[in-house]
Scaffold this active site. Structure first.
Site, PDB file in Angstrom:
ATOM      1  CG  ASP A 190      -1.882  -1.092   1.302  1.00 37.99           C
ATOM      2  OD1 ASP A 190      -2.187  -1.649   0.245  1.00 37.99           O
ATOM      3  OD2 ASP A 190      -2.345  -1.411   2.424  1.00 37.99           O
ATOM      4  CG  ASP A 214      -3.081   2.644   3.017  1.00 33.96           C
ATOM      5  OD1 ASP A 214      -4.319   2.708   2.953  1.00 33.96           O
ATOM      6  OD2 ASP A 214      -2.487   1.926   3.814  1.00 33.96           O
ATOM      7  CG  ASP A 218      -0.170   1.319   8.146  1.00 33.32           C
ATOM      8  OD1 ASP A 218      -0.596   2.428   8.510  1.00 33.32           O
ATOM      9  OD2 ASP A 218      -0.733   0.619   7.285  1.00 33.32           O
ATOM     10  NE  ARG A 270      -7.826   3.870  10.065  1.00 38.47           N
ATOM     11  CZ  ARG A 270      -7.739   2.888   9.194  1.00 38.47           C
ATOM     12  NH1 ARG A 270      -6.571   2.611   8.634  1.00 38.47           N
ATOM     13  NH2 ARG A 270      -8.776   2.162   8.878  1.00 38.47           N
TER      14      ARG A 270
END
Ligand code: NAG
Ligand code: NAG
Length: 382
Positions: A190, A214, A218, A270
Site C-alpha cells: 500500500d 494509504d 503503519d 487514526r
C-alpha cells in the site's frame, strides 16, 4: 490573559530553563540563544540539540530516545560504518554504491547514513531497511517522494530521523533487495510513508510525513517496542495504524509510545487507530480532525495522557472509543473525549531507560513547536 494562563506559561518556562541548566552547567551569557531555544525543547531534543557541535557528534542522538524503544545504543560503537548518500538515483535490485538503498539494504551491520546535500529521492520500490541502520537527515533537506517509500520488514534497531516523506503510492509486486542484502520477491504494498511489518526497537523521530495514498505510518504484524516522537503528520485521511487487522492476535504484545508529535492541519482520523496491543500517547498536539483523533477496536488498551486536543471549527468535536483512557488531556474549542469509564488506567510500566516525564498539557504547544524536520543552520544549534 487570565492569571491562570500566565501562571501556566511561567511554569513551562521555569521547567525548560531548569532542564537547560542541568544539561549544561556552563550555560551563561554566551548561550543566550540556546536558553531561548531551550524554552521550546522537550526531553528528547534537550539531550542533543543544545550541543552546537552536534554534526561532529551525530551518534549522541542514539542515547536520546525514550518510550518503548528504549535507548538506541545498539546502533553506535566502534564497529559503526559511516555511509554518505551522494547519489539520489535508485535501483531496487542492484543498488549503486552512494545511493540510499545501498546504505540501507545492502550494507549489513551497524551503519549510520547521512546525506551529502539536499536531495529528492524517488524510490522505484519500497526501501527495505536493515537492522542496526540509522538514517539521519539532519542538516540537509531530504525528500522521499512521489513513488515507493519506507518499509521495515523483519528488522530491529532502526532510527529514522529528519526525512520528509510524501506522495507515497501503492506498489505492484516485484523483486527488491531485502534487508539482508539479498534480492527477494515483495508482494503488493500500500502507499504508506513508513510501514513496519514484524519489526521491533524502531525509533521514528522528527520526520515530516504527508499526503500519501494509504496512510502515513503503519505498525503491523507483531511489531513492538516502537517510539514515534517529534514528527509532523499533516494532510492525510488515515494517519497512523497500530495493529494489523482484527484477526491478527500477535499484535496483542505490541507496545508503542507516541510522544511530542504534531497532528494537523487536515488530518482526518487514526491518530492513532489501535487494534489489540498497548499504546501510550502523551504530550501530542492535535490541530483538528474530521472523524476522530484517537480510536480503537479489538480490546486495545491506550493511555492518552496530557495531550492538547483542539477541535475543528466544523465537524465532529468528540473523539475516542472503547479501550481508551484519558488522563490530564486538555480540550479546546469544544473538543471532548468518549473514554472508557471506570476500571484501571493501564500504566506504561516503563523501565528506567524508557521512562520520561510527561508534562502538563498546557506546555504541549511549546514542546511540539519544532516537530517535523528541524531546520539546522550551518553555524548554530539545530
Ligand atoms: C563505495 O564508495 C566509497 C566512496 O566513494 C568508497 O570509499 C568505497 O570503497 C566504495 N565501496 C565499494 C564496495 O565499492
Ligand atoms: C521489547 O523490549 C523489552 C524491554 O526492553 C524486551 O524485554 C523485549 O524482549 C522486547 N521485545 C522484542 C520483541 O524485541
Amino acid at each position: 490573559m487570565t492569571y491562570q494562563v500566565i501562571n501556566y506559561i511561567l511554569w513551562c518556562f521555569v521547567l525548560a530553563v531548569v532542564s537547560v541548566t542541568m544539561f549544561n552547567p556552563k550555560v551563561s551569557s554566551a548561550s543566550k540563544q540556546s536558553k531561548l531555544e531551550g524554552l521550546e525543547m522537550n526531553e528528547i531534543d534537550q539531550c542533543w540539540r543544545l550541543n552546537p557541535e552536534w554534526r561532529k557528534h551525530r551518534s549522541q542522538l542514539a542515547k536520546c530516545s525514550v518510550g518503548y524503544v528504549g535507548k538506541m545504543t545498539n546502533n553506535i560503537g566502534n564497529d559503526l560504518i559511516h555511509y554518505k548518500v551522494i547519489d539520489p538515483s535508485d535501483d531496487p535490485i542492484n543498488p549503486k554504491n552512494g545511493t540510499l538503498r545501498y546504505g540501507a539494504s545492502r550494507i549489513q551491520g551497524k551503519v549510520w547514513i547521512t546525506f551529502q546535500r539536499d536531495m529528492h529521492i524517488r524510490l522505484e520500490k519500497p526501501l527495505l531497511i536493515s537492522s542496526f541502520t540509522t538514517i539521519d537527515g539532519r542538516g540537509v533537506n531530504v525528500h522521499i517522494v512521489d513513488n515507493a517509500c519506507l518499509m521495515i520488514f523483519k528488522a530491529t534497531n532502526i532510527i529514522i530521523h529528519g526525512l520528509r516523506i510524501h506522495h507515497c503510492r501503492p506498489q505492484a509486486p516485484g523483486m527488491v533487495m531485502g534487508p539482508n542484502g539479498e534480492v527477494i520477491p515483495l508482494g503488493q504494498v500500500d502507499g504508506d510513508a513508513i510501514r513496519l511489518v514484524t519489526a521491533s526497537k524502531i525509533w521514528i523521530d522528527h520526520n515530516t510525513l504527508y499526503d500519501c495514498q494509504d496512510g502515513l505510518l503503519d505498525v503491523t504484524r507483531g511489531s513492538t517496542n516502537v517510539t514515534i516522537s517529534n514528527n509532523w503528520f499533516r494532510e492525510q485521511n488515515k494517519v497512523m495504524l497500530l495493529g494489523h487487522d482484527d484477526g491478527y492476535m500477535r499484535d496483542k504484545d505490541m507496545m508503542v509510545t507516541v510522544v511530542y508529535n504534531y497532528f494537523g492541519p487536515n488530518c482526518h482520523q487514526r491518530m492513532p487507530r489501535i487494534r489489540h496491543g498497548y499504546a501510550h500517547v502523551a504530550n501530542n498536539l492535535y490541530m483538528g480532525w474530521v472523524q476522530y483523533a484517537i480510536g480503537g477496536s479489538m480490546e486495545p488498551s491506550l493511555k492518552s495522557e496530557s495531550n492538547l486536543f483542539i477541535a475543528p471549527t466544523s465537524g465532529r468535536k468528540e473523539n475516542g472509543l472503547v479501550g481508551i483512557h484519558s488522563v490530564g488531556d486538555v480540550f479546546e474549542n469544544g473538543a471532548s473525549f468518549m473514554e472508557t469509564q471506570g476500571g484501571q488506567v493501564p500504566k506504561p510500566n516503563y523501565n528506567p531507560e524508557q521512562s520520561f516525564k510527561v508534562v502538563d498539557a498546557k506546555c504541549v504547544r511549546s514542546l511540539t513547536i519544532s516537530s517535523g524536520v528541524l531546520r539546522c543552520s550551518k553555524t548554530s544549534i539545530c
